[in-house]
Design a protein around this motif. Structure first.
Motif, mmCIF file in Angstrom:
data_model
loop_
_atom_site.group_PDB
_atom_site.id
_atom_site.type_symbol
_atom_site.label_atom_id
_atom_site.label_comp_id
_atom_site.label_asym_id
_atom_site.label_seq_id
_atom_site.Cartn_x
_atom_site.Cartn_y
_atom_site.Cartn_z
ATOM 1 N N PHE A 175 -34.197 103.128 15.554
ATOM 2 C CA PHE A 175 -34.157 104.588 15.520
ATOM 3 C C PHE A 175 -32.717 105.012 15.293
ATOM 4 O O PHE A 175 -31.807 104.544 15.987
ATOM 5 N N ASP A 209 -28.991 111.430 13.483
ATOM 6 C CA ASP A 209 -28.985 112.184 12.225
ATOM 7 C C ASP A 209 -27.836 111.821 11.298
ATOM 8 O O ASP A 209 -27.994 111.814 10.081
ATOM 9 N N TYR A 224 -27.683 105.863 6.771
ATOM 10 C CA TYR A 224 -28.343 106.734 5.793
ATOM 11 C C TYR A 224 -27.657 106.623 4.433
ATOM 12 O O TYR A 224 -28.312 106.477 3.396
ATOM 13 N N GLU A 280 -37.218 107.944 6.794
ATOM 14 C CA GLU A 280 -37.929 109.141 7.242
ATOM 15 C C GLU A 280 -38.002 109.166 8.761
ATOM 16 O O GLU A 280 -38.258 108.144 9.407
ATOM 17 N N GLU A 281 -37.781 110.355 9.314
ATOM 18 C CA GLU A 281 -37.861 110.591 10.758
ATOM 19 C C GLU A 281 -36.964 109.640 11.543
ATOM 20 O O GLU A 281 -37.270 109.277 12.682
ATOM 21 N N GLY A 282 -35.852 109.219 10.923
ATOM 22 C CA GLY A 282 -34.877 108.385 11.618
ATOM 23 C C GLY A 282 -35.340 106.987 11.942
ATOM 24 O O GLY A 282 -34.759 106.313 12.793
ATOM 25 N N MET A 283 -36.394 106.510 11.255
ATOM 26 C CA MET A 283 -36.948 105.183 11.543
ATOM 27 C C MET A 283 -36.602 104.202 10.424
ATOM 28 O O MET A 283 -36.766 104.508 9.248
ATOM 29 N N ASN A 333 -37.754 98.973 5.246
ATOM 30 C CA ASN A 333 -38.776 100.029 5.139
ATOM 31 C C ASN A 333 -39.805 99.712 4.055
ATOM 32 O O ASN A 333 -40.201 100.564 3.257
#
Length: 564
Positions: A69, A72, A77, A88-91, A109
């Motif tokens: 996790f 932001d 990133y 997506e959604e910090g995962m 991912n």
């Protein structure tokens, strides 16, 4: 943070899945239970070198998967975006498979990536430190960036200003070097570019011409089908006992009904509107049928033109737009080569001006770095004092003289290496040359306590970095590891009861033999179990009431430290 780790068929691990929390997680257990195997698995997960030896005996492949996790503004990133990976959604999910045939499959991912890509992304997530593993803090090439991170509030804007000018400087320098190639090379280059430009000009390309021609070719190739379909559509509407005739007949009857009863006027209006729309469409179809004319010669012309464009695409770009852009770029280069001497003079004048700007920005950057180097030195000395290394001297040494501007670097005029002296009277030496295990562990913890606030690493892993220490030093190390965990999730393999007592989460690693096979298990300990495990760590073998009381005392001390 590392939220969950799954390991399957890895060394003596058949299958485990464990969730981790924020703060400090300590992993303990008997020697050989598999503690270091967990670290080996994490090392592979973030791009470490694999081996078929890691695959559990009798299995085809080992599998490791980790769920992270991210905050932001996590640096991952930016790194993931460079490789086209969406978060997506910090995962973020990393997956690594190692087969007995030597193949290694990496996914981020769900997207297949190379090991080097996995390593690039993994470096922003996990920082692993072992007793003899220096990694980033022991890598001299990272010391300048660590100093910049520490003083980022002032250094980062100055570095950005410098790098913007350096980018122009580097581009100008490369142009000058290209223009100074020997005469024969320049002549050959000029001939080639002039030939290419003439070929592009002779083609007289129009923007999107290939797309328009492809559409026209498709129309001509399907002329008979298009004509037959339009004709059938027209005939279905126009003529006696066809669509419009029937609708006209219907409309006539509806007019009679509407004259007799007003409630049918809406239906009449709908049918009337449809009739006139269809009549309009029939007129357009008739006009289109009259216009259509098949020209086989035009099809040959299109095929020839598209073939010519495709030949240019193979040489100069995948689209007409790219070909035209290439033509513009070589036109500029031709102009530069034709007027080489005058162009070199212009560029050298520009380079001199940029050099002056770089000196100003570089000196300002060096000034700020030296200012923050002093603050870093004071902060590190404070940490070392708390670790009972108050005689140790730490100093960031500026190797490159900021007054020597013969060679500019992309990060400024400086080169910084961390130096230390661990004993009075001894000269300062590069941090990377320090060999004492206990001193190195404490030095690393002092540095990590400072830099963990600035690096943005998701998880920091300490693999038995407390080996070789005891007593008050052990307690100091435990407290320091806990301080690091306030800024980053920390996973720590330890044999020190003081470190275990500081844990927010205590995981026991054990092994057992089932059906002739050894397997490793992980158990999250409750309060009473934690007391027993710390007592075992204190006594070694036999757990007595006294060792349990000592364990409880360590936990009470740890609790007091945490709440103050």
């Amino acid at each position: 943070m590392l939220q969950e780790l799954s390991i399957k068929n890895f060394a003596i691990i058949d299958q485990i899945s464990v969730s981790f929390e924020k703060g400090l997680t300590v992993l303990t257990g008997e020697t050989g239970a598999g503690k270091s195997i967990i670290i080996d698995a994490l090392h592979l997960l973030v791009g470490g070198r694999g081996s078929v030896e890691f695959v559990r005996h009798g299995e085809n492949k080992a599998e490791i998967e980790g769920l992270f996790f991210l905050d932001d503004h996590h640096p991952c990133y930016k790194r993931a975006a460079e490789f086209g990976i969406d978060i997506e959604e910090g995962m973020l999910i990393l997956r690594r498979e190692i087969s007995t045939n030597g193949k290694s499959i990496c996914r981020v991912n769900g997207k297949l990536v190379t090991i080097s890509t996995l390593r690039e992304i993994g470096s922003t997530l996990i920082d692993i430190h072992g007793q003899h593993e220096h990694q980033e803090l022991m890598d001299e090439t990272t010391h300048l960036s660590l100093l910049d991170q520490y003083g980022s509030i002032e250094i980062r804007p100055a570095l950005q200003n410098y790098q913007e000018i350096y980018k122009q400087y580097d581009s100008t320098l490369k142009k000058i070097q290209q223009l100074k190639l020997n005469e024969q090379q320049m002549a050959h280059r000029l001939d080639l570019l002039q030939f290419q430009l003439q070929e592009i000009r002779d083609a007289d390309l129009k923007m999107n011409e290939d797309e328009l021609l492809t559409d026209e070719r498709r129309q001509l190739s399907n002329f008979e089908k298009i004509f037959a379909s339009l004709k059938a559509g027209y005939e279905g509407l126009q003529g006696e006992r066809h669509g419009l005739d029937f609708i006209s007949h219907s409309m006539s009857h509806l007019e009679t009904a509407a004259d007799l009863d007003k409630q049918y006027e809406n239906v009449l209006e709908s049918v009337s509107n449809s009739y006139y729309l269809l009549e309009d469409a029939a007129v357009k179809l008739r006009s289109e049928l009259d216009r259509l004319e098949f020209d086989p010669e035009r099809l040959n012309v299109i095929e020839g033109r598209l073939n010519e464009i495709n030949q240019l695409k193979r040489k100069y770009g995948s689209t007409v737009s790219e070909i035209l852009e290439y033509g513009s770029s070589i036109e500029e280069e031709i102009e530069m080569l034709t007027n080489r001497d005058a162009r070199i003079g212009e560029l050298q004048s520009k380079l001199s001006s940029l050099e002056e700007d770089l000196v100003l920005e570089g000196n300002q950057l060096s000034f700020l770095r030296k200012k923050w180097a002093k603050k870093l030195t004071a902060a590190i000395h404070k940490e070392l004092k708390e670790l009972y290394m108050d005689k140790t001297i730490f100093e960031p040494i500026f190797i490159k003289d900021a007054d020597n501007h013969s060679e500019f670097g992309k990060d400024g005029l400086d080169e910084v290496i961390f130096y230390i002296s661990t004993n009075p009277g001894e000269p300062l030496k590069p941090l990377s040359k320090v060999a004492s295990g206990g001193e190195l562990s404490r030095m690393m913890l002092a540095l990590k306590t400072i830099f963990s606030k600035h690096q943005g690493i998701t998880s920091i892993i300490f693999d038995e970095v407390d080996t070789g220490v005891s007593g008050r030093v052990a307690q100091a190390i435990a407290e320091k590891i806990y301080q690091v965990s306030k800024h980053s999730q920390v996973l720590c393999i330890s044999h020190l009861p003081q470190v275990a007592a500081m844990a927010d989460t205590h995981v026991l690693i054990s092994k057992e033999a089932i059906a002739g096979r050894t397997r490793t298990t992980l158990t999250i300990l409750g309060k009473n179990e934690k007391v027993s495990e710390i007592a075992r760590m204190i006594s070694g073998v036999e757990i007595t009431d006294l060792t349990k009381k000592h364990a409880e005392e360590l936990l009470d001390i740890a609790y007091t430290i945490k709440i103050t």
